[in-house]
Design an enzyme around this catalytic site. Structure first.
Site, PDB file in Angstrom:
ATOM      1  N   ASP A 142       0.857  -1.188   0.000  1.00 50.48           N
ATOM      2  CA  ASP A 142       0.000   0.000   0.000  1.00 50.48           C
ATOM      3  C   ASP A 142       0.893   1.238   0.000  1.00 50.48           C
ATOM      4  OD1 ASP A 142      -2.692   1.187   0.228  1.00 50.48           O
ATOM      5  OD2 ASP A 142      -1.827   2.066   2.033  1.00 50.48           O
ATOM      6  N   ASP A 163     -45.146 -26.547  -4.022  1.00 48.20           N
ATOM      7  CA  ASP A 163     -44.575 -25.988  -5.252  1.00 48.20           C
ATOM      8  C   ASP A 163     -44.654 -24.470  -5.130  1.00 48.20           C
ATOM      9  OD1 ASP A 163     -44.328 -24.885  -7.820  1.00 48.20           O
ATOM     10  OD2 ASP A 163     -44.964 -26.775  -8.759  1.00 48.20           O
ATOM     11  N   PHE A 164     -43.497 -23.800  -5.136  1.00 50.15           N
ATOM     12  CA  PHE A 164     -43.553 -22.352  -4.853  1.00 50.15           C
ATOM     13  C   PHE A 164     -44.154 -21.530  -5.993  1.00 50.15           C
ATOM     14  CE2 PHE A 164     -38.603 -22.663  -5.223  1.00 50.15           C
ATOM     15  CZ  PHE A 164     -38.605 -22.555  -6.616  1.00 50.15           C
ATOM     16  N   ARG A 187     -29.812 -19.616  -4.203  1.00 53.95           N
ATOM     17  CA  ARG A 187     -29.577 -20.294  -5.485  1.00 53.95           C
ATOM     18  C   ARG A 187     -30.891 -20.746  -6.137  1.00 53.95           C
ATOM     19  NH1 ARG A 187     -25.495 -24.874  -4.931  1.00 53.95           N
ATOM     20  NH2 ARG A 187     -26.416 -25.197  -2.877  1.00 53.95           N
TER      21      ARG A 187
HETATM   22  C1  LIG Z   1     -30.386 -24.999  -7.040  1.00 53.64           C
HETATM   23  S1  LIG Z   1     -31.290 -25.760  -5.792  1.00 53.64           S
HETATM   24  C2  LIG Z   1     -30.914 -24.747  -4.385  1.00 53.64           C
HETATM   25  C3  LIG Z   1     -31.030 -25.453  -3.093  1.00 53.64           C
HETATM   26  C4  LIG Z   1     -30.794 -24.616  -1.836  1.00 53.64           C
HETATM   27  N1  LIG Z   1     -31.589 -23.441  -1.767  1.00 53.64           N
HETATM   28  C5  LIG Z   1     -29.336 -24.282  -1.674  1.00 53.64           C
HETATM   29  O1  LIG Z   1     -28.934 -23.151  -1.817  1.00 53.64           O
HETATM   30  O2  LIG Z   1     -28.594 -25.203  -1.383  1.00 53.64           O
HETATM   31  C6  LIG Z   1     -32.930 -25.338  -6.204  1.00 53.64           C
HETATM   32  C7  LIG Z   1     -33.951 -25.900  -5.268  1.00 53.64           C
HETATM   33  O3  LIG Z   1     -35.222 -25.375  -5.638  1.00 53.64           O
HETATM   34  C8  LIG Z   1     -36.165 -26.431  -5.529  1.00 53.64           C
HETATM   35  N2  LIG Z   1     -37.317 -26.177  -6.412  1.00 53.64           N
HETATM   36  C9  LIG Z   1     -37.312 -26.146  -7.757  1.00 53.64           C
HETATM   37  N3  LIG Z   1     -38.536 -25.865  -8.206  1.00 53.64           N
HETATM   38  C10 LIG Z   1     -39.325 -25.731  -7.133  1.00 53.64           C
HETATM   39  C11 LIG Z   1     -40.693 -25.458  -6.963  1.00 53.64           C
HETATM   40  N4  LIG Z   1     -41.483 -25.255  -8.017  1.00 53.64           N
HETATM   41  N5  LIG Z   1     -41.178 -25.374  -5.721  1.00 53.64           N
HETATM   42  C12 LIG Z   1     -40.376 -25.582  -4.643  1.00 53.64           C
HETATM   43  N6  LIG Z   1     -39.060 -25.844  -4.750  1.00 53.64           N
HETATM   44  C13 LIG Z   1     -38.551 -25.928  -5.977  1.00 53.64           C
HETATM   45  C14 LIG Z   1     -35.385 -27.642  -5.972  1.00 53.64           C
HETATM   46  O4  LIG Z   1     -36.005 -28.837  -5.537  1.00 53.64           O
HETATM   47  C15 LIG Z   1     -34.065 -27.397  -5.327  1.00 53.64           C
HETATM   48  O5  LIG Z   1     -34.007 -27.921  -4.043  1.00 53.64           O
END
Ligand SMILES: C[S@@+](CC[C@H](N)C(=O)[O-])C[C@H]1O[C@@H](n2cnc3c(N)ncnc32)[C@H](O)[C@@H]1O
Length: 696
Positions: free
Chosen positions: A89, A589-590, A605
């Site tokens: 630095d 299912d979200f 993620r």
């Molecule tokens: C890339 S992974 C991430 C997992 C976790 N959040 C992590 O950071 O370790 C995506 C997650 O979203 C879930 N997922 C995908 N579509 C979904 C839905 N329609 N409703 C609920 N969960 C869902 C998958 O099952 C998976 O567990």
């Protein structure tokens, strides 16, 4: 030809890292033949200057923090442990009347430095340090302050030696020092100052000038190491390396400590005062590898260096001095005892060289080779992991085995195993003593299948799924399709169709998510103060690893883990033995089902997998479910705002189906359209970053 400095050559084969993005430092070190990687530090230069008695203490501490940040980040982010990290630095300090005298003496086996620091100035140190100007007016303020006067340039340097210990921890030893150079500016007219400021040069430079370029015109004289003003005190640095790596007599590296003045206190043998160096301010190193002191009075002018205007770039044979295309000159300190006197300006031999023969060219070539071989290295890691080489070595009686024994354990050929193990050694995954192979600290950390931070799940996912995907990259790029479609056929829903239709594929995917969440979860969970919230919902929480990290980090928080039914039914496989009962599991299912009520919605993620359209559907559902005052925490790899990095994010983007990678401000905009305003962004320095947005 580069003169091979005996000190620099001691570093051959070591992973040396420069924790600075400064092109000037890079050039200085490259020019002496040092081979190193550049990993710019993320340490923010925000130390409170009022806490430091002297400007050089501030510079040294900043250098140290920069280097330590990189040394600690690399094993996690780059998955390799450097041997040496160099941080620096530079600060410019406008004229202050202080005397800085060092008296070295040798006493009871220790090397003491007595500093008599007489400070006459009435301003605080804060008021004297000139950093990079924030705008043109600031540059004018700085430069006019320096005009007609002498000022000091201090560069603090930290050399971090990283030692991997048996217990997987890394020991960091710090050797730090600083160099002071005095520079006097001529009386500068306002016209000249503004012309210089309008050239744009001052803006990224401490004190608002660059001595190696146009700023050299402002300078009447330089007392001390010229390169220190450019940004790196090469001469003292080489001496320090000499003390560390080629100590005369009994010097032992392991006992190196940092003294208040920043010298290795218990490893440095007695030394005579360096009478010949009037501005010498660190401990004298009279025995330091015969490295001559930096020139004490350079006043570099074009005609002295022999650089004519408009010459084509060339490299010096004897490396004593260097001219750039525009004829500017820089002295280059080289510290080979056999080299000619550094202060003399003898005949300069020049030769045209081909790009790859320059040091810079060699760096580029080795980067190219690294890129070309990258896939081979990945496959070695995947194969050794799949064959359980790291577990086999760990479970052997002494933690070490010969190639034949490993071959027998993994049921493979001796010849093939031998080659694999040797390749692993070259990649830092294993070490070999005689015929015995053992795991390195990095492998013990990340590659044992039952380790708390095991990446085995993700590695197997890469091997079985990502690797085949990438064999279709070219077609996917040509046709504008995604690689999944090419490798596994069309899917209407990635998760339900591709990942969850077969048990073993689902388990592998969940293990992959689990391993990344275990490594990055704690940093995400502790990124923000969530103490005022009572409930959280981790949407798409997969195995619950992230939810458990949030519960652990926030004792007042209950976390609902929400994921598809196919996932929830298997999540018990991953439940920790000391599972916290504040974590509960809900299937749904979200996109379709009602979301559990919560104060904090965690999306780790999730969003990168979906198009903006789908993201809007999900965010509007969250906004609807939200309690008043609730917030959304998004954790992803955030792309740089100019989308030029990080490459981890951009490489992952190539295998996405309908989703895309976004920057923090893109996530912030998406959330804003649903009434969430970005409160804070956190770059965790781990695999995932995070943003916290609250309801307006
Ligand atoms: C890339 S992974 C991430 C997992 C976790 N959040 C992590 O950071 O370790 C995506 C997650 O979203 C879930 N997922 C995908 N579509 C979904 C839905 N329609 N409703 C609920 N969960 C869902 C998958 O099952 C998976 O567990």
């Amino acid at each position: 030809m580069v003169l091979m400095n005996p000190v620099i050559s001691k570093l051959t084969g070591k992973l040396v890292v420069l924790a600075s993005a400064s092109p000037r430092r890079l050039e200085i070190l490259t020019n002496v033949g040092l081979r190193f990687e550049v990993v710019p530090s993320w340490f923010k230069e925000t130390l409170d200057k009022r806490l430091f008695k002297t400007p050089h203490e501030y510079a040294v501490e900043t250098a140290k923090q920069k280097a330590l940040e990189v040394a600690k980040r690399m094993p996690f982010k780059h998955l390799k442990t450097p041997d040496i990290v160099i941080g620096a630095d530079t600060v410019v300090v406008s004229k202050a009347s202080y005397i800085n005298v060092f008296y070295p003496s040798y006493h009871s086996g220790y090397y003491f430095l007595y500093t008599v620091l007489v400070v006459f100035f009435s301003q605080t140190v804060d008021g004297l340090i000139l950093e990079k100007p924030v705008d043109k007016q600031d540059a004018y303020r700085m430069l006019s302050r320096l005009s007609g006067k002498e000022h000091s340039v201090f560069t603090g340097v930290a050399i971090i030696l990283c030692h991997e210990k048996e217990d997987e921890e890394i020991d960091y030893q710090v050797i730090d020092f600083y160099e002071e150079t005095k520079v006097k500016f001529a009386d500068l007219s306002d016209d000249l100052l503004w012309e210089y400021i309008n050239s744009g040069e001052p803006m990224d430079k401490a004190g608002g000038y660059g001595i190696q370029a146009l700023g050299g015109m402002l300078v009447e004289y330089v007392h001390g190491d010229f390169l220190n003003v450019v940004g790196f005190p090469l001469n003292q640095f080489c001496k320090k390396l000499g003390l560390i790596f080629s100590p005369p007599g009994s010097l032992t590296h392991n006992s190196t400590q940092t003294s208040p003045q920043g010298s290795p206190v218990d490893t440095v043998p007695p030394a005579e005062p360096a009478a010949s160096s009037p501005t010498h301010n660190g401990p004298p190193d009279s025995q330091g590898q015969n490295i001559p002191s930096a020139s004490t009075a350079h006043n570099v002018k074009q005609e002295e260096s022999g650089c004519g205007e408009g010459e084509v770039p060339w490299t010096l044979v004897n490396n004593l001095s260097k001219c750039s295309a525009n004829g500017e000159a820089e002295p280059q300190g080289i510290s080979d005892p056999a080299a000619p006197d550094l202060t003399s300006r003898g005949t300069i031999q020049m030769q045209n060289v081909r790009e790859h023969e320059t040091e810079d060219g060699k760096e580029k070539l080795s980067k190219m080779i690294e890129l070309m071989d990258g896939f081979k290295a990945s496959k070695v890691l995947f194969t050794a992991s799949k064959l359980r080489v790291f577990d086999v070595l760990r479970s052997s009686k002494k933690g070490e085995l010969q190639a034949e024994d490993v071959a027998q354990e993994i049921k493979a050929s001796i010849k093939g195993t031998e080659r694999l193990l040797e390749a692993c050694v070259s990649l830092g995954l294993l070490q070999r003593t005689g015929k015995e192979y053992t795991n390195t600290a990095m492998s013990r950390h990340f590659l044992l299948s039952d380790g708390p931070l095991s990446l085995q799940g993700y590695i197997q996912h890469c091997n079985e799924l990502v690797w085949p995907l990438f064999t279709h990259l070219e077609t996917a790029v040509r046709e504008g399709t995604n690689q999944h479609e090419k490798a596994f056929g069309k899917t209407s829903n990635l998760f339900q169709d591709a990942y969850y239709s077969r048990h073993e594929v689902k388990l592998r995917f969940m293990k992959a998510m689990h391993s990344i969440a275990k490594v990055s979860g704690r940093d995400v969970a502790t990124a923000f103060d969530l103490s005022k919230y009572k409930t959280a919902c981790d949407l798409g929480g997969c195995t619950g690893a992230m939810a458990y990290e949030f519960a652990k980090a926030h004792p007042g928080l209950s976390v609902t883990m929400f994921d598809l039914p196919e996932v929830i039914e298997m999540s018990s496989h991953f439940r920790p033995h000391d599972a916290d009962d504040r974590v509960s599991f809900v299937a749904g299912d979200f996109f379709k089902d009602e979301l559990p009520k919560a104060d904090v919605y965690i999306l780790a993620r999730i969003l990168h997998d979906w198009s903006d359209e789908k993201v809007h559907i999900l965010l509007s559902k969250i906004a609807k479910a939200c309690n008043p005052g609730c917030c959304v925490l998004v954790s992803e790899i955030f792309l740089d705002e100019d989308r030029k990095g990080p490459s981890r994010g951009l490489l992952q983007a190539l295998s996405l189906t309908e989703g895309r990678q976004r920057s923090a401000s893109e996530y912030s905009l998406l959330l804003k359209s649903h009434g969430f305003t970005a409160a804070q962004v956190k770059h965790t320095h781990n695999l995932l970053d995070a943003i916290l947005c609250v309801t307006e």
